[in-house]
Design a protein around this motif. Structure first.
Motif, short mmCIF file in Angstrom:
data_model
loop_
_atom_site.label_atom_id
_atom_site.label_comp_id
_atom_site.label_asym_id
_atom_site.label_seq_id
_atom_site.Cartn_x
_atom_site.Cartn_y
_atom_site.Cartn_z
N HIS A 116 0.83 -1.20 0.00
CA HIS A 116 0.00 0.00 0.00
C HIS A 116 0.87 1.26 0.00
CE1 HIS A 116 -3.06 -2.87 1.32
NE2 HIS A 116 -3.98 -1.95 1.13
N SER A 117 0.33 2.31 -0.58
CA SER A 117 0.95 3.63 -0.43
C SER A 117 0.48 4.21 0.90
CB SER A 117 0.54 4.54 -1.60
OG SER A 117 1.10 4.08 -2.81
N ASN A 159 8.53 -4.35 2.74
CA ASN A 159 7.81 -5.28 1.87
C ASN A 159 7.98 -6.71 2.35
OD1 ASN A 159 6.93 -3.21 0.23
ND2 ASN A 159 8.58 -3.44 -1.26
N HIS A 165 5.79 3.17 0.40
CA HIS A 165 4.88 2.06 0.18
C HIS A 165 5.46 0.79 0.78
CE1 HIS A 165 7.67 2.13 -3.27
NE2 HIS A 165 7.57 0.82 -3.24
N GLN A 218 4.17 -3.42 2.66
CA GLN A 218 3.14 -4.39 3.07
C GLN A 218 3.11 -4.59 4.59
OE1 GLN A 218 3.17 -8.09 0.90
NE2 GLN A 218 2.09 -9.21 2.50
N THR A 277 -3.03 0.89 -5.40
CA THR A 277 -1.78 1.45 -5.87
C THR A 277 -2.03 2.22 -7.17
OG1 THR A 277 -1.26 -0.55 -7.13
CG2 THR A 277 -0.45 -0.42 -4.87
N CYS A 329 -6.67 10.12 -2.70
CA CYS A 329 -6.17 8.92 -3.41
C CYS A 329 -6.89 8.74 -4.75
CB CYS A 329 -6.34 7.67 -2.55
SG CYS A 329 -5.45 7.71 -0.99
N CYS A 377 -0.99 8.19 -10.74
CA CYS A 377 0.43 8.53 -10.76
C CYS A 377 0.76 9.18 -12.09
CB CYS A 377 1.28 7.28 -10.55
SG CYS A 377 1.10 6.51 -8.92
N GLN A 396 3.71 2.24 -10.64
CA GLN A 396 2.76 1.53 -9.78
C GLN A 396 2.67 2.15 -8.39
OE1 GLN A 396 3.37 -2.69 -9.51
NE2 GLN A 396 1.43 -3.05 -8.50
N TYR A 397 3.80 2.65 -7.87
CA TYR A 397 3.82 3.25 -6.55
C TYR A 397 4.42 4.65 -6.64
CZ TYR A 397 3.55 -1.73 -5.49
OH TYR A 397 3.19 -3.05 -5.45
N LYS A 430 5.74 -0.39 -12.46
CA LYS A 430 5.00 -1.62 -12.70
C LYS A 430 5.98 -2.69 -13.17
CE LYS A 430 0.69 0.66 -14.14
NZ LYS A 430 -0.25 0.89 -15.25
#
Length: 380
Positions: free
Chosen positions: A87-88, A122, A154, A156, A193, A200, A204, A210-211, A223
């Protein structure tokens, strides 16, 4: 915040902090809500696995009627929540346990929190992640009952860590040991993301990002299949995955290796199999995608997974590099190096052991028909 007895223990200044936090958090979602968490040890629990009970972010373990997580005292205290996916994140709020005593220097639990750290990672290894906050300023007079730190990265896992290591001198007010006495840990950020902004809702800036930084939109991670400062370059040269850090397997055509997951789209080169073509052929097979069966090798383990050549020669009855050809008429044995005897029918000579299956020609005897008959027998 709840005490062990379940009663609220927020003083006036803490309520003021909570009001400010509520205003700050309205734009972001608590992505830790109802996620399972883990702590390094557990107090008053029947769990014998050594991991303690997993608590839920909606309230925590119920201990003596309260809603706070409590662990045994020791040299280190470790607690983490698994957000399930990356997650961001914008900010993290921790509610420390006041033990139903007015918060401040007169509360004997505040020293347990001094020196704590907060990481986002992560993996479950905090050292592989980002250090969001390390307390080296708070005292028992200044540490807040509700703590918030901004950490726009970002990850997990959100990890709380503290330590009191032997031989290390700590400032005054620090407890001798540490423990997990947390009542709530809230992690605010975006649920999906590829977006940033206070709601949100803004994609991007870079199409293959992706983040991105939750406030500025600056790309923090591409990505899968892309790399570069703005994720503008696709993976090349047999690479794939996040940041193009993975190497493609033995694809038949390396240009047909998926930049996203490494799958060989046109199959494997000779000697390899599987979607990624990183697994060698099983015993007795070879060739493209391992679709060929080895011949009659003397040792099947010595069959080339690339060409099928039998490195140590052929088993009895076969010849050739692949050992798939039967012996020619009149020969037998390993690599067909033996010559048949005086068989009545040379085509009936066993290619395995040379036995004449329909008997011997005149004047010869034995299974191989290589022995002359005795002279007396001839005269009769």
């Amino acid at each position: 915040m709840m005490s062990l007895s379940g009663h609220s223990v927020y003083p006036h200044d803490v309520l003021t902090v909570l009001f400010c936090l509520l205003t700050l958090s309205q734009a972001y979602v608590n992505v830790a809500l109802n996620k399972l968490a883990y702590r390094s040890s557990s107090y008053s629990t029947t769990d014998t696995s050594g991991t303690g009970n997993a608590l839920r972010m909606s309230g925590g373990d119920v201990l003596n009627g309260g809603q706070c997580a409590v662990s045994e005292s020791g040299e280190t205290a470790y607690w983490r929540v698994n957000l399930i996916t990356i997650h961001s994140i914008h900010h993290i709020t921790i509610h420390f346990r006041a033990d139903n005593v007015t918060w401040g220097p007169s509360n004997n639990v505040t020293g347990l929190f001094l020196g704590f750290s907060v990481y986002i990672s992560n993996t479950t290894d905090r050292l592989q992640g980002t250090l969001c906050y390390k307390d080296d300023n708070f005292t028992i007079d200044t540490i807040p009952a509700v703590f918030t730190t901004t950490c726009p990265v970002h990850g997990q896992y959100v990890i709380y860590y503290n330590e009191r290591l032997p031989g290390v001198s700590y400032p005054g007010g620090y407890s001798v040991y540490v423990t997990n006495v947390l009542c709530e840990v809230e992690v605010y950020g975006c649920t999906a993301t590829g977006y940033f902004g206070s709601n949100c809702s803004v994609p991007c800036s870079d199409v293959n990002c992706q983040y991105c930084h939750i406030e500025t939109g600056t790309c923090q991670g591409c990505k899968t299949g892309y790399k570069g400062h703005r994720c503008e370059m696709a993976c090349e040269g047999g690479t794939y995955g996040a940041g193009c850090k993975e190497t493609c397997g033995h694809c038949r055509d390396v240009n047909q290796c998926s930049i996203n997951n490494g799958i060989c789209l046109t199959g494997c080169n000779a000697g390899f199999k599987g979607d990624l073509c990183k697994t060698v052929c099983d015993r007795g097979s070879y060739g493209y995608d391992c679709n060929e069966i080895c011949g009659h090798c003397r040792d099947v383990n010595q069959c080339s997974i690339i060409t099928g050549t039998c490195f140590t020669g052929c088993d009895t009855g076969y010849q050739g590099d692949l050992c798939k050809e039967s012996c020619d008429s009149g020969s037998y044995g390993y690599d067909c190096n033996e010559t048949c005897g005086q068989c009545r029918d040379v085509n009936k000579c066993s290619i395995i052991n040379g036995t004449c299956l329909t008997g011997c020609d005149a004047d010869y005897q034995g299974n191989l028909c290589k022995t002359l008959c005795p002279s007396e027998t001839k005269k009769e």
